[in-house]
Design a protein around this motif. Structure first.
Motif, mmCIF file in Angstrom:
data_model
loop_
_atom_site.group_PDB
_atom_site.id
_atom_site.type_symbol
_atom_site.label_atom_id
_atom_site.label_comp_id
_atom_site.label_asym_id
_atom_site.label_seq_id
_atom_site.Cartn_x
_atom_site.Cartn_y
_atom_site.Cartn_z
ATOM 1 N N THR A 49 0.751 -1.291 0.135
ATOM 2 C CA THR A 49 -0.118 -0.049 0.035
ATOM 3 C C THR A 49 0.965 1.163 -0.307
ATOM 4 O O THR A 49 0.607 2.217 -0.801
ATOM 5 C CB THR A 49 -0.774 0.070 1.112
ATOM 6 N N ASP A 50 1.917 1.291 0.799
ATOM 7 C CA ASP A 50 2.891 2.326 0.786
ATOM 8 C C ASP A 50 3.650 2.746 -0.545
ATOM 9 O O ASP A 50 3.621 3.790 -1.149
ATOM 10 C CB ASP A 50 3.989 2.010 1.945
ATOM 11 N N MET A 83 2.367 2.183 -3.383
ATOM 12 C CA MET A 83 1.269 2.303 -4.368
ATOM 13 C C MET A 83 1.149 3.816 -4.253
ATOM 14 O O MET A 83 0.540 4.329 -5.228
ATOM 15 C CB MET A 83 0.142 1.508 -4.233
ATOM 16 N N ALA A 84 1.438 4.276 -2.998
ATOM 17 C CA ALA A 84 1.382 5.707 -2.963
ATOM 18 C C ALA A 84 2.369 6.643 -3.436
ATOM 19 O O ALA A 84 2.470 7.962 -3.170
ATOM 20 C CB ALA A 84 0.881 6.127 -1.516
ATOM 21 N N LEU A 85 3.422 6.082 -3.990
ATOM 22 C CA LEU A 85 4.564 6.776 -4.290
ATOM 23 C C LEU A 85 4.206 7.305 -5.781
ATOM 24 O O LEU A 85 5.056 7.215 -6.572
ATOM 25 C CB LEU A 85 5.988 5.613 -4.248
ATOM 26 N N ASN A 86 3.552 8.640 -5.729
ATOM 27 C CA ASN A 86 3.233 9.116 -7.018
ATOM 28 C C ASN A 86 4.210 9.920 -7.430
ATOM 29 O O ASN A 86 4.395 10.530 -8.697
ATOM 30 C CB ASN A 86 1.649 9.762 -6.676
ATOM 31 N N SER A 87 5.550 10.172 -6.606
ATOM 32 C CA SER A 87 6.651 11.006 -7.306
ATOM 33 C C SER A 87 7.176 10.103 -8.352
ATOM 34 O O SER A 87 8.268 10.419 -9.029
ATOM 35 C CB SER A 87 7.573 11.472 -5.958
ATOM 36 N N SER A 95 2.459 6.401 -11.494
ATOM 37 C CA SER A 95 0.896 6.259 -11.099
ATOM 38 C C SER A 95 0.773 4.762 -10.417
ATOM 39 O O SER A 95 1.817 3.958 -10.502
ATOM 40 C CB SER A 95 0.077 6.380 -12.259
ATOM 41 N N PRO A 96 -0.230 4.622 -9.453
ATOM 42 C CA PRO A 96 -0.315 3.512 -8.771
ATOM 43 C C PRO A 96 -0.486 2.122 -9.860
ATOM 44 O O PRO A 96 0.196 1.215 -9.525
ATOM 45 C CB PRO A 96 -1.836 3.498 -8.119
ATOM 46 N N HIS A 111 2.132 -0.764 -9.579
ATOM 47 C CA HIS A 111 1.635 -2.248 -9.521
ATOM 48 C C HIS A 111 2.562 -2.954 -10.668
ATOM 49 O O HIS A 111 2.867 -4.120 -10.344
ATOM 50 C CB HIS A 111 0.255 -2.361 -9.600
ATOM 51 N N THR A 166 -1.136 -7.626 5.982
ATOM 52 C CA THR A 166 -0.178 -6.673 5.373
ATOM 53 C C THR A 166 0.972 -7.264 4.884
ATOM 54 O O THR A 166 1.798 -8.078 5.589
ATOM 55 C CB THR A 166 0.309 -5.741 6.346
#
Length: 115
Positions: A50-51, A53-57, A60-61, A65, A88
């Motif tokens: 989940t972490d 997937m949030a690395l938009n720098s 994109s998710p 993936h 998790t």
């Protein structure tokens, strides 16, 4: 030799390393993601899926993936559970990733030695 020339020499050696038979083919997004996973793991703060997937720098998710799948297929990362929590998944670098970073470190030392 000035800093710029050392860095350019390093980049040249990295590009030669990337074409080698012992180095997996990774694009820049996959390399950046692998670096973040390795740094967080080394700091004993591993990324969850989940972490990541949030690395938009990085991307994109959906792209992240795909890159996670690519890194798993290349044998560079694995997912593990910690303790009794089976929901998790944590991302960890494999021995292949450590070997890759060792090769990059050797290239860095070579670039500095030739300065």
């Amino acid at each position: 030799m000035e800093s710029k020339q050392i860095y350019l020499r390093f980049l040249n050696l990295i590009h030669a390393l990337d074409g080698g038979a012992n180095t997996p083919a990774m694009d820049l997004d996959a390399k950046k993601l692998l670096e973040v996973i390795a740094v967080r793991h080394a700091a004993e703060k591993p990324l969850t899926v989940t972490d990541a997937m949030a690395l938009n720098s990085i991307a994109s998710p959906a792209t992240i993936h795909r890159k996670l799948d690519q890194l798993r297929e290349l044998g560079m990362i694995d997912t593990v559970f910690e303790g009794k929590n089976r929901r998790t998944k944590y991302l960890v670098p494999t021995q292949a990733a450590h070997d890759y970073f060792d090769q990059v470190g050797q290239v860095m030392q070579q670039a500095l030695a030739e300065a």
